[in-house]
Scaffold this motif. Structure first.
Motif, PDB file in Angstrom:
ATOM      1  N   GLN A  36       0.818  -1.207   0.000  1.00 60.66           N
ATOM      2  CA  GLN A  36       0.000   0.000   0.000  1.00 60.66           C
ATOM      3  C   GLN A  36       0.854   1.260   0.000  1.00 60.66           C
ATOM      4  N   SER A  37       1.911   1.254   0.782  1.00 57.78           N
ATOM      5  CA  SER A  37       2.769   2.429   0.886  1.00 57.78           C
ATOM      6  C   SER A  37       3.503   2.725  -0.413  1.00 57.78           C
ATOM      7  N   MET A  38       3.963   1.657  -1.087  1.00 59.42           N
ATOM      8  CA  MET A  38       4.771   1.842  -2.300  1.00 59.42           C
ATOM      9  C   MET A  38       3.939   1.712  -3.579  1.00 59.42           C
ATOM     10  N   GLN A  39       2.644   1.474  -3.405  1.00 62.18           N
ATOM     11  CA  GLN A  39       1.722   1.333  -4.529  1.00 62.18           C
ATOM     12  C   GLN A  39       2.204   0.265  -5.523  1.00 62.18           C
ATOM     13  N   LEU A  40       2.507  -0.907  -4.969  1.00 65.88           N
ATOM     14  CA  LEU A  40       2.922  -2.069  -5.749  1.00 65.88           C
ATOM     15  C   LEU A  40       1.952  -3.199  -5.480  1.00 65.88           C
ATOM     16  N   SER A  41       1.927  -4.175  -6.366  1.00 64.22           N
ATOM     17  CA  SER A  41       1.114  -5.356  -6.092  1.00 64.22           C
ATOM     18  C   SER A  41       1.817  -6.207  -5.036  1.00 64.22           C
ATOM     19  N   GLU A  42       1.055  -7.064  -4.390  1.00 63.46           N
ATOM     20  CA  GLU A  42       1.635  -7.951  -3.376  1.00 63.46           C
ATOM     21  C   GLU A  42       2.727  -8.819  -3.988  1.00 63.46           C
ATOM     22  N   SER A  43       2.467  -9.349  -5.165  1.00 63.40           N
ATOM     23  CA  SER A  43       3.472 -10.214  -5.795  1.00 63.40           C
ATOM     24  C   SER A  43       4.723  -9.423  -6.163  1.00 63.40           C
ATOM     25  N   ALA A  44       4.565  -8.169  -6.569  1.00 67.63           N
ATOM     26  CA  ALA A  44       5.732  -7.343  -6.895  1.00 67.63           C
ATOM     27  C   ALA A  44       6.604  -7.125  -5.657  1.00 67.63           C
ATOM     28  N   VAL A  45       5.975  -6.885  -4.517  1.00 64.08           N
ATOM     29  CA  VAL A  45       6.734  -6.700  -3.276  1.00 64.08           C
ATOM     30  C   VAL A  45       7.495  -7.980  -2.935  1.00 64.08           C
ATOM     31  N   LYS A  46       6.817  -9.111  -3.020  1.00 67.49           N
ATOM     32  CA  LYS A  46       7.458 -10.387  -2.694  1.00 67.49           C
ATOM     33  C   LYS A  46       8.622 -10.695  -3.627  1.00 67.49           C
ATOM     34  N   VAL A  47       8.406 -10.473  -4.918  1.00 69.10           N
ATOM     35  CA  VAL A  47       9.462 -10.750  -5.896  1.00 69.10           C
ATOM     36  C   VAL A  47      10.646  -9.819  -5.684  1.00 69.10           C
ATOM     37  N   ARG A  48      10.380  -8.552  -5.455  1.00 68.17           N
ATOM     38  CA  ARG A  48      11.475  -7.594  -5.259  1.00 68.17           C
ATOM     39  C   ARG A  48      12.246  -7.883  -3.981  1.00 68.17           C
ATOM     40  N   LEU A  49      11.544  -8.266  -2.919  1.00 65.50           N
ATOM     41  CA  LEU A  49      12.245  -8.654  -1.683  1.00 65.50           C
ATOM     42  C   LEU A  49      13.110  -9.884  -1.926  1.00 65.50           C
ATOM     43  N   TYR A  50      12.577 -10.867  -2.624  1.00 66.48           N
ATOM     44  CA  TYR A  50      13.329 -12.086  -2.918  1.00 66.48           C
ATOM     45  C   TYR A  50      14.583 -11.753  -3.735  1.00 66.48           C
ATOM     46  N   ARG A  51      14.415 -10.979  -4.793  1.00 69.11           N
ATOM     47  CA  ARG A  51      15.555 -10.643  -5.650  1.00 69.11           C
ATOM     48  C   ARG A  51      16.599  -9.816  -4.905  1.00 69.11           C
ATOM     49  N   THR A  52      16.133  -8.946  -4.034  1.00 73.89           N
ATOM     50  CA  THR A  52      17.064  -8.125  -3.265  1.00 73.89           C
ATOM     51  C   THR A  52      17.840  -8.974  -2.270  1.00 73.89           C
ATOM     52  N   ARG A  53      17.169  -9.918  -1.619  1.00 79.33           N
ATOM     53  CA  ARG A  53      17.879 -10.830  -0.704  1.00 79.33           C
ATOM     54  C   ARG A  53      18.909 -11.651  -1.467  1.00 79.33           C
ATOM     55  N   GLU A  54      18.524 -12.123  -2.658  1.00 77.47           N
ATOM     56  CA  GLU A  54      19.466 -12.883  -3.496  1.00 77.47           C
ATOM     57  C   GLU A  54      20.668 -12.015  -3.882  1.00 77.47           C
ATOM     58  N   LYS A  55      20.408 -10.778  -4.229  1.00 75.61           N
ATOM     59  CA  LYS A  55      21.477  -9.855  -4.601  1.00 75.61           C
ATOM     60  C   LYS A  55      22.424  -9.626  -3.428  1.00 75.61           C
ATOM     61  N   LEU A  56      21.868  -9.427  -2.237  1.00 79.40           N
ATOM     62  CA  LEU A  56      22.699  -9.237  -1.050  1.00 79.40           C
ATOM     63  C   LEU A  56      23.518 -10.482  -0.742  1.00 79.40           C
ATOM     64  N   GLN A  57      22.926 -11.653  -0.924  1.00 80.86           N
ATOM     65  CA  GLN A  57      23.660 -12.893  -0.691  1.00 80.86           C
ATOM     66  C   GLN A  57      24.847 -13.002  -1.644  1.00 80.86           C
ATOM     67  N   LYS A  58      24.625 -12.658  -2.892  1.00 80.29           N
ATOM     68  CA  LYS A  58      25.695 -12.682  -3.889  1.00 80.29           C
ATOM     69  C   LYS A  58      26.794 -11.686  -3.516  1.00 80.29           C
ATOM     70  N   LEU A  59      26.393 -10.485  -3.119  1.00 85.35           N
ATOM     71  CA  LEU A  59      27.363  -9.473  -2.708  1.00 85.35           C
ATOM     72  C   LEU A  59      28.148  -9.920  -1.479  1.00 85.35           C
ATOM     73  N   LEU A  60      27.475 -10.564  -0.542  1.00 82.95           N
ATOM     74  CA  LEU A  60      28.148 -11.059   0.656  1.00 82.95           C
ATOM     75  C   LEU A  60      29.155 -12.143   0.298  1.00 82.95           C
ATOM     76  N   ASN A  61      28.776 -13.038  -0.599  1.00 87.10           N
ATOM     77  CA  ASN A  61      29.698 -14.088  -1.028  1.00 87.10           C
ATOM     78  C   ASN A  61      30.924 -13.488  -1.712  1.00 87.10           C
ATOM     79  N   GLN A  62      30.718 -12.469  -2.539  1.00 87.12           N
ATOM     80  CA  GLN A  62      31.838 -11.794  -3.190  1.00 87.12           C
ATOM     81  C   GLN A  62      32.739 -11.132  -2.150  1.00 87.12           C
ATOM     82  N   TYR A  63      32.139 -10.510  -1.152  1.00 89.42           N
ATOM     83  CA  TYR A  63      32.899  -9.873  -0.078  1.00 89.42           C
ATOM     84  C   TYR A  63      33.741 -10.913   0.664  1.00 89.42           C
TER      85      TYR A  63
END
Length: 71
Positions: A36-63
Motif C-alpha cells: 500500500q505504501s509503495m503502490q505495488l502489487s503484493e506479488s511485486a513486493v514479494k518478488v522484489r524482496l526475494y531478488r534483493t535478498r538474493e542480490k545481497l547474498q551474492k554481494l556477501l559471497n563476493q565480499y
C-alpha cells in the motif's frame, strides 16, 4: 556480520531495494503495508524482496571471497 559490512553491502543496492529491506526487516512492516505504501502489487513486493535478498547474498559471497583472497 558487522554493521560496517552490512552498510557496505546495502550501499551497493538501489534506494528502492534498501527501502524494501528496511521496511520489512527493520521496521517489521507486513507485505500488505509495504504494498500500500509503495503502490505495488503484493506479488511485486514479494518478488522484489526475494531478488534483493538474493542480490545481497551474492554481494556477501563476493565480499567473503575478497577477504579470503587477501589472507
Amino acid at each position: 556480520m558487522t554493521v560496517e559490512i552490512l552498510e557496505e553491502l546495502l550501499g551497493q543496492v538501489s534506494g528502492e531495494e534498501k527501502l524494501l529491506l528496511l521496511l520489512k526487516y527493520e521496521q517489521g512492516w507486513s507485505i500488505q503495508s509495504i504494498q500500500q505504501s509503495m503502490q505495488l502489487s503484493e506479488s511485486a513486493v514479494k518478488v522484489r524482496l526475494y531478488r534483493t535478498r538474493e542480490k545481497l547474498q551474492k554481494l556477501l559471497n563476493q565480499y567473503k571471497n575478497r577477504q579470503h583472497d587477501h589472507q
